[in-house]
Design a protein around this motif. Structure first.
Motif, PDB file in Angstrom:
ATOM      1  N   VAL A  86       0.837  -1.191   0.000  1.00  0.00           N
ATOM      2  CA  VAL A  86       0.000   0.000   0.000  1.00  0.00           C
ATOM      3  C   VAL A  86       0.876   1.246   0.000  1.00  0.00           C
ATOM      4  CG1 VAL A  86      -1.769   1.275   1.269  1.00  0.00           C
ATOM      5  CG2 VAL A  86      -1.803  -1.221   1.253  1.00  0.00           C
ATOM      6  N   LEU A  87       0.666   2.120  -0.981  1.00  0.00           N
ATOM      7  CA  LEU A  87       1.370   3.386  -1.057  1.00  0.00           C
ATOM      8  C   LEU A  87       0.752   4.312  -0.026  1.00  0.00           C
ATOM      9  CD1 LEU A  87       3.402   5.242  -2.528  1.00  0.00           C
ATOM     10  CD2 LEU A  87       1.555   5.827  -4.106  1.00  0.00           C
ATOM     11  N   ALA A  88       1.495   4.589   1.063  1.00  0.00           N
ATOM     12  CA  ALA A  88       0.965   5.409   2.147  1.00  0.00           C
ATOM     13  C   ALA A  88       1.109   6.896   1.831  1.00  0.00           C
ATOM     14  CB  ALA A  88       1.670   5.079   3.458  1.00  0.00           C
ATOM     15  N   SER A  89       2.298   7.307   1.362  1.00  0.00           N
ATOM     16  CA  SER A  89       2.512   8.698   0.962  1.00  0.00           C
ATOM     17  C   SER A  89       3.543   8.739  -0.151  1.00  0.00           C
ATOM     18  CB  SER A  89       2.958   9.546   2.155  1.00  0.00           C
ATOM     19  OG  SER A  89       4.250   9.165   2.571  1.00  0.00           O
ATOM     20  N   ILE A  90       3.499   9.810  -0.941  1.00  0.00           N
ATOM     21  CA  ILE A  90       4.352   9.854  -2.122  1.00  0.00           C
ATOM     22  C   ILE A  90       5.650  10.604  -1.928  1.00  0.00           C
ATOM     23  CG2 ILE A  90       2.473   9.541  -3.745  1.00  0.00           C
ATOM     24  CD1 ILE A  90       2.510  12.566  -4.236  1.00  0.00           C
ATOM     25  N   GLY A  91       5.771  11.407  -0.888  1.00  0.00           N
ATOM     26  CA  GLY A  91       7.006  12.152  -0.665  1.00  0.00           C
ATOM     27  C   GLY A  91       7.140  13.317  -1.632  1.00  0.00           C
ATOM     28  N   ASP A  92       8.390  13.762  -1.856  1.00  0.00           N
ATOM     29  CA  ASP A  92       8.650  14.956  -2.666  1.00  0.00           C
ATOM     30  C   ASP A  92       8.826  14.673  -4.152  1.00  0.00           C
ATOM     31  OD1 ASP A  92       8.607  16.433  -0.320  1.00  0.00           O
ATOM     32  OD2 ASP A  92      10.777  16.283  -0.029  1.00  0.00           O
ATOM     33  N   LYS A  93       9.102  13.448  -4.516  1.00  0.00           N
ATOM     34  CA  LYS A  93       9.431  13.116  -5.904  1.00  0.00           C
ATOM     35  C   LYS A  93       8.264  12.410  -6.590  1.00  0.00           C
ATOM     36  CE  LYS A  93      14.253  12.591  -4.613  1.00  0.00           C
ATOM     37  NZ  LYS A  93      15.360  11.639  -4.489  1.00  0.00           N
ATOM     38  N   LYS A  94       7.190  13.146  -6.815  1.00  0.00           N
ATOM     39  CA  LYS A  94       5.960  12.575  -7.358  1.00  0.00           C
ATOM     40  C   LYS A  94       6.184  11.916  -8.720  1.00  0.00           C
ATOM     41  CE  LYS A  94       1.254  13.895  -8.602  1.00  0.00           C
ATOM     42  NZ  LYS A  94       0.288  14.998  -8.636  1.00  0.00           N
ATOM     43  N   ILE A  95       6.925  12.565  -9.594  1.00  0.00           N
ATOM     44  CA  ILE A  95       7.134  12.024 -10.945  1.00  0.00           C
ATOM     45  C   ILE A  95       7.878  10.688 -10.885  1.00  0.00           C
ATOM     46  CG2 ILE A  95       8.296  12.418 -13.162  1.00  0.00           C
ATOM     47  CD1 ILE A  95       7.604  15.408 -12.775  1.00  0.00           C
ATOM     48  N   GLN A  96       8.906  10.602 -10.036  1.00  0.00           N
ATOM     49  CA  GLN A  96       9.648   9.349  -9.906  1.00  0.00           C
ATOM     50  C   GLN A  96       8.768   8.259  -9.314  1.00  0.00           C
ATOM     51  OE1 GLN A  96      10.863  12.330  -9.252  1.00  0.00           O
ATOM     52  NE2 GLN A  96      12.903  12.510 -10.120  1.00  0.00           N
ATOM     53  N   VAL A  97       7.897   8.622  -8.394  1.00  0.00           N
ATOM     54  CA  VAL A  97       6.984   7.646  -7.794  1.00  0.00           C
ATOM     55  C   VAL A  97       6.008   7.135  -8.860  1.00  0.00           C
ATOM     56  CG1 VAL A  97       5.169   7.290  -6.069  1.00  0.00           C
ATOM     57  CG2 VAL A  97       7.199   8.610  -5.476  1.00  0.00           C
ATOM     58  N   ILE A  98       5.490   8.042  -9.690  1.00  0.00           N
ATOM     59  CA  ILE A  98       4.576   7.636 -10.764  1.00  0.00           C
ATOM     60  C   ILE A  98       5.289   6.671 -11.713  1.00  0.00           C
ATOM     61  CG2 ILE A  98       3.292   8.426 -12.797  1.00  0.00           C
ATOM     62  CD1 ILE A  98       2.708  11.030 -11.212  1.00  0.00           C
ATOM     63  N   LYS A  99       6.527   6.990 -12.072  1.00  0.00           N
ATOM     64  CA  LYS A  99       7.300   6.105 -12.969  1.00  0.00           C
ATOM     65  C   LYS A  99       7.500   4.732 -12.336  1.00  0.00           C
ATOM     66  CE  LYS A  99       9.904   9.650 -15.457  1.00  0.00           C
ATOM     67  NZ  LYS A  99      11.252  10.212 -15.706  1.00  0.00           N
ATOM     68  N   ALA A 100       7.826   4.713 -11.041  1.00  0.00           N
ATOM     69  CA  ALA A 100       8.042   3.442 -10.349  1.00  0.00           C
ATOM     70  C   ALA A 100       6.740   2.633 -10.283  1.00  0.00           C
ATOM     71  CB  ALA A 100       8.604   3.689  -8.951  1.00  0.00           C
ATOM     72  N   VAL A 101       5.630   3.288  -9.977  1.00  0.00           N
ATOM     73  CA  VAL A 101       4.328   2.609  -9.912  1.00  0.00           C
ATOM     74  C   VAL A 101       3.985   2.053 -11.281  1.00  0.00           C
ATOM     75  CG1 VAL A 101       1.833   2.984  -9.636  1.00  0.00           C
ATOM     76  CG2 VAL A 101       3.430   3.885  -7.936  1.00  0.00           C
ATOM     77  N   ARG A 102       4.247   2.824 -12.308  1.00  0.00           N
ATOM     78  CA  ARG A 102       3.959   2.376 -13.676  1.00  0.00           C
ATOM     79  C   ARG A 102       4.774   1.136 -14.019  1.00  0.00           C
ATOM     80  NH1 ARG A 102       4.816   5.834 -19.154  1.00  0.00           N
ATOM     81  NH2 ARG A 102       3.571   4.493 -20.484  1.00  0.00           N
ATOM     82  N   GLU A 103       6.044   1.139 -13.633  1.00  0.00           N
ATOM     83  CA  GLU A 103       6.925  -0.005 -13.878  1.00  0.00           C
ATOM     84  C   GLU A 103       6.455  -1.242 -13.111  1.00  0.00           C
ATOM     85  OE1 GLU A 103      11.371  -1.294 -12.501  1.00  0.00           O
ATOM     86  OE2 GLU A 103      11.088   0.783 -13.099  1.00  0.00           O
ATOM     87  N   ILE A 104       6.066  -1.050 -11.870  1.00  0.00           N
ATOM     88  CA  ILE A 104       5.665  -2.162 -11.001  1.00  0.00           C
ATOM     89  C   ILE A 104       4.339  -2.781 -11.451  1.00  0.00           C
ATOM     90  CG2 ILE A 104       4.880  -2.723  -8.659  1.00  0.00           C
ATOM     91  CD1 ILE A 104       6.942  -0.553  -7.698  1.00  0.00           C
ATOM     92  N   THR A 105       3.365  -1.923 -11.780  1.00  0.00           N
ATOM     93  CA  THR A 105       2.016  -2.403 -12.053  1.00  0.00           C
ATOM     94  C   THR A 105       1.738  -2.693 -13.518  1.00  0.00           C
ATOM     95  OG1 THR A 105       1.171  -0.159 -12.330  1.00  0.00           O
ATOM     96  CG2 THR A 105       1.062  -1.116 -10.100  1.00  0.00           C
ATOM     97  N   GLY A 106       2.482  -2.054 -14.403  1.00  0.00           N
ATOM     98  CA  GLY A 106       2.210  -2.214 -15.825  1.00  0.00           C
ATOM     99  C   GLY A 106       1.041  -1.352 -16.287  1.00  0.00           C
ATOM    100  N   LEU A 107       0.569  -0.454 -15.410  1.00  0.00           N
ATOM    101  CA  LEU A 107      -0.527   0.446 -15.771  1.00  0.00           C
ATOM    102  C   LEU A 107      -0.021   1.529 -16.714  1.00  0.00           C
ATOM    103  CD1 LEU A 107      -2.172   1.019 -12.272  1.00  0.00           C
ATOM    104  CD2 LEU A 107      -3.087  -0.359 -14.126  1.00  0.00           C
ATOM    105  N   GLY A 108      -0.930   2.204 -17.363  1.00  0.00           N
ATOM    106  CA  GLY A 108      -0.583   3.332 -18.211  1.00  0.00           C
ATOM    107  C   GLY A 108      -0.225   4.536 -17.357  1.00  0.00           C
TER     108      GLY A 108
END
Length: 125
Positions: free
Chosen positions: A62-84
């Motif tokens: 569960v992603l509790a908080s995203i921190g300061d690097k939102k774009i990097q978190v989005i990229k990591a989530v995209r890589e992990i989940t395979g979502l668009g």
């Protein structure tokens, strides 16, 4: 609408839309969509014997908080989940939110380390 039409509508939903629908249904009707945990059988001759607790084998990252690097978190989530990109951004924007559910402990730990590298906070449940 009959059941068949409802099922067809659900089939056309994205995973994120379906997750939001489940949350709304749970809130509206005061129920949980979680599968009930099977109870361990107690031997008939062992009156008063406590059932052993089953070891947890499925975990949720569960992603509790995203921190300061939102774009990097989005990229990591995209890589992990395979979502668009759009779905990944929505998932991150709606934190806290499950990244993956019913996964092994090893996979949950791997997801946690990847996301924490980019500054996010992840809980394993």
């Amino acid at each position: 609408m009959d059941k068949k039409e409802i099922m067809e509508a659900i089939k056309k939903m994205t995973v994120l839309e379906l997750a939001e629908l489940v949350k709304e249904l749970e809130e509206e009707f005061g129920v949980s969509a979680a599968a009930p945990v099977a109870m361990a059988a107690v031997p008939a001759a062992g009156v008063g014997v406590e059932a052993e607790e089953e070891e947890q084998t499925e975990f949720d990252a569960v992603l509790a908080s995203i921190g300061d690097k939102k774009i990097q978190v989005i990229k990591a989530v995209r890589e992990i989940t395979g979502l668009g990109l759009k779905e990944s951004k929505e998932l991150v924007d709606n934190a806290p939110n499950a990244i993956k559910e019913k996964i092994s402990k090893e996979e949950a730990e791997e997801i946690k380390s990847k996301l924490e590298e980019v500054g996010a906070t992840v809980e394993i449940k």
